[in-house]
Design a protein around this motif. Sequence first.
Motif, PDB file in Angstrom:
ATOM      1  N   ARG A  50       1.092  -1.237   0.108  1.00 56.37           N
ATOM      2  CA  ARG A  50       0.022  -0.036  -0.068  1.00 56.37           C
ATOM      3  C   ARG A  50       1.155   1.349  -0.008  1.00 56.37           C
ATOM      4  NH1 ARG A  50      -3.831  -3.151   3.853  1.00 56.37           N
ATOM      5  NH2 ARG A  50      -5.536  -3.642   2.205  1.00 56.37           N
ATOM      6  N   THR A  51       2.122   1.088   0.144  1.00 56.16           N
ATOM      7  CA  THR A  51       2.976   2.202  -0.131  1.00 56.16           C
ATOM      8  C   THR A  51       3.028   2.787  -1.543  1.00 56.16           C
ATOM      9  OG1 THR A  51       5.208   1.001  -0.008  1.00 56.16           O
ATOM     10  CG2 THR A  51       4.114   1.809   2.014  1.00 56.16           C
ATOM     11  N   LEU A  52       2.974   1.905  -2.373  1.00 55.67           N
ATOM     12  CA  LEU A  52       3.059   2.001  -3.897  1.00 55.67           C
ATOM     13  C   LEU A  52       1.752   2.829  -4.533  1.00 55.67           C
ATOM     14  CD1 LEU A  52       4.454  -1.521  -4.870  1.00 55.67           C
ATOM     15  CD2 LEU A  52       5.876   0.712  -4.400  1.00 55.67           C
ATOM     16  N   THR A  53       2.122   3.633  -5.449  1.00 52.50           N
ATOM     17  CA  THR A  53       0.894   4.330  -6.040  1.00 52.50           C
ATOM     18  C   THR A  53       0.174   3.393  -6.708  1.00 52.50           C
ATOM     19  OG1 THR A  53       1.945   4.383  -8.196  1.00 52.50           O
ATOM     20  CG2 THR A  53       2.420   6.355  -6.805  1.00 52.50           C
ATOM     21  N   GLY A  54      -1.121   3.746  -6.792  1.00 53.92           N
ATOM     22  CA  GLY A  54      -2.385   3.044  -7.302  1.00 53.92           C
ATOM     23  C   GLY A  54      -1.722   2.349  -8.799  1.00 53.92           C
ATOM     24  N   TRP A  61       1.968  -4.038 -11.699  1.00 52.24           N
ATOM     25  CA  TRP A  61       2.114  -5.350 -10.955  1.00 52.24           C
ATOM     26  C   TRP A  61       1.019  -6.544 -10.979  1.00 52.24           C
ATOM     27  CZ3 TRP A  61       6.926  -7.019 -10.558  1.00 52.24           C
ATOM     28  CH2 TRP A  61       7.756  -5.896 -10.237  1.00 52.24           C
ATOM     29  N   ALA A  62       0.098  -5.856 -10.740  1.00 53.76           N
ATOM     30  CA  ALA A  62      -1.202  -6.742 -10.941  1.00 53.76           C
ATOM     31  C   ALA A  62      -1.285  -7.309 -12.482  1.00 53.76           C
ATOM     32  CB  ALA A  62      -2.716  -5.983 -10.340  1.00 53.76           C
ATOM     33  N   GLU A  63      -1.145  -6.534 -13.361  1.00 53.25           N
ATOM     34  CA  GLU A  63      -0.733  -6.985 -14.978  1.00 53.25           C
ATOM     35  C   GLU A  63       0.181  -8.070 -14.803  1.00 53.25           C
ATOM     36  OE1 GLU A  63      -2.835  -6.194 -17.335  1.00 53.25           O
ATOM     37  OE2 GLU A  63      -3.754  -4.456 -16.480  1.00 53.25           O
ATOM     38  N   VAL A  64       1.209  -8.031 -14.388  1.00 52.87           N
ATOM     39  CA  VAL A  64       2.257  -8.790 -14.385  1.00 52.87           C
ATOM     40  C   VAL A  64       1.939 -10.243 -13.462  1.00 52.87           C
ATOM     41  CG1 VAL A  64       4.598  -9.571 -13.605  1.00 52.87           C
ATOM     42  CG2 VAL A  64       4.374  -7.197 -14.463  1.00 52.87           C
ATOM     43  N   ALA A  65       1.122 -10.029 -12.461  1.00 49.67           N
ATOM     44  CA  ALA A  65       0.596 -11.290 -11.751  1.00 49.67           C
ATOM     45  C   ALA A  65      -0.308 -11.908 -12.613  1.00 49.67           C
ATOM     46  CB  ALA A  65       0.348 -10.992 -10.458  1.00 49.67           C
ATOM     47  N   LEU A  66      -1.368 -11.306 -13.090  1.00 48.33           N
ATOM     48  CA  LEU A  66      -2.231 -11.797 -13.900  1.00 48.33           C
ATOM     49  C   LEU A  66      -1.847 -12.617 -15.248  1.00 48.33           C
ATOM     50  CD1 LEU A  66      -4.817  -8.974 -13.973  1.00 48.33           C
ATOM     51  CD2 LEU A  66      -5.275 -11.193 -12.936  1.00 48.33           C
ATOM     52  N   SER A  67      -0.618 -11.863 -15.698  1.00 48.28           N
ATOM     53  CA  SER A  67       0.043 -12.531 -16.947  1.00 48.28           C
ATOM     54  C   SER A  67       0.510 -13.969 -16.709  1.00 48.28           C
ATOM     55  CB  SER A  67       0.855 -11.668 -17.360  1.00 48.28           C
ATOM     56  OG  SER A  67       1.823 -12.264 -18.512  1.00 48.28           O
ATOM     57  N   LEU A  68       1.333 -13.880 -15.374  1.00 49.61           N
ATOM     58  CA  LEU A  68       1.920 -15.066 -15.095  1.00 49.61           C
ATOM     59  C   LEU A  68       1.026 -16.064 -14.584  1.00 49.61           C
ATOM     60  CD1 LEU A  68       4.466 -13.502 -12.853  1.00 49.61           C
ATOM     61  CD2 LEU A  68       5.052 -14.640 -14.763  1.00 49.61           C
ATOM     62  N   GLN A 108     -11.626  -2.582  -5.321  1.00 45.92           N
ATOM     63  CA  GLN A 108     -12.166  -2.087  -4.087  1.00 45.92           C
ATOM     64  C   GLN A 108     -11.239  -1.113  -3.240  1.00 45.92           C
ATOM     65  OE1 GLN A 108     -12.153  -5.395  -0.990  1.00 45.92           O
ATOM     66  NE2 GLN A 108     -13.891  -4.141   0.004  1.00 45.92           N
ATOM     67  N   GLU A 109      -9.896  -1.444  -3.112  1.00 51.13           N
ATOM     68  CA  GLU A 109      -8.953  -0.355  -2.475  1.00 51.13           C
ATOM     69  C   GLU A 109      -8.566   0.680  -3.362  1.00 51.13           C
ATOM     70  OE1 GLU A 109      -5.270  -2.030  -1.034  1.00 51.13           O
ATOM     71  OE2 GLU A 109      -6.303  -3.729  -0.043  1.00 51.13           O
ATOM     72  N   LEU A 110      -8.634   0.770  -4.694  1.00 53.91           N
ATOM     73  CA  LEU A 110      -8.194   1.940  -5.618  1.00 53.91           C
ATOM     74  C   LEU A 110      -9.331   2.580  -6.173  1.00 53.91           C
ATOM     75  CD1 LEU A 110      -4.781   0.285  -6.844  1.00 53.91           C
ATOM     76  CD2 LEU A 110      -5.114   1.698  -4.743  1.00 53.91           C
ATOM     77  N   GLY A 111     -10.279   1.981  -6.410  1.00 55.06           N
ATOM     78  CA  GLY A 111     -11.406   2.217  -7.235  1.00 55.06           C
ATOM     79  C   GLY A 111     -11.330   1.957  -8.693  1.00 55.06           C
ATOM     80  N   SER A 112     -12.425   2.121  -9.281  1.00 52.60           N
ATOM     81  CA  SER A 112     -12.693   1.755 -10.689  1.00 52.60           C
ATOM     82  C   SER A 112     -11.860   2.612 -11.519  1.00 52.60           C
ATOM     83  CB  SER A 112     -13.952   1.629 -11.129  1.00 52.60           C
ATOM     84  OG  SER A 112     -14.471   1.302 -12.507  1.00 52.60           O
ATOM     85  N   VAL A 113     -11.396   2.283 -12.821  1.00 57.40           N
ATOM     86  CA  VAL A 113     -10.640   3.103 -13.586  1.00 57.40           C
ATOM     87  C   VAL A 113     -11.569   3.098 -14.916  1.00 57.40           C
ATOM     88  CG1 VAL A 113      -8.699   3.612 -15.118  1.00 57.40           C
ATOM     89  CG2 VAL A 113      -8.397   2.546 -13.018  1.00 57.40           C
ATOM     90  N   PRO A 114     -12.327   4.209 -15.170  1.00 60.67           N
ATOM     91  CA  PRO A 114     -13.316   4.420 -16.466  1.00 60.67           C
ATOM     92  C   PRO A 114     -12.610   4.209 -17.591  1.00 60.67           C
ATOM     93  CG  PRO A 114     -13.677   6.130 -14.551  1.00 60.67           C
ATOM     94  CD  PRO A 114     -12.443   5.444 -14.241  1.00 60.67           C
TER      95      PRO A 114
END
Length: 95
Positions: free
Chosen positions: A27-31, A37-44, A72-78
């Motif tokens: 949570r110290t990283l920017t949204g 990083w989530a894109e990387v995790a999803l790809s893996l 939930q934590e960062l909100g939706s990205v339209p």
Amino acid sequence: MTEDNAPRSVNWWLRRRSIAQHHVYDRTLTGDTRREWAEVALSLTDRAEQFAGYDRWSAAADGFNLRSLLIQELGSVPGDEKWELARWSEASWRP
């Protein structure tokens, strides 16, 4: 990476995914950084399913949980297919 030279061990893929997930949960990283990083995790996770036989249901559940957490934590990205709640909840999470 091609199917011929991809690692066949599910654990190989999931160990690398855990590194990316560590950053997703930081949570110290920017949204934006956390989403990258989530894109990387999803790809893996996708590659673990594609190349190593990771269970399809588990892969879908992993993706759902990771995306849900960040929305939930960062909100939706339209306008973003992965991070807009309305678009994602309708169809894009389905395997």
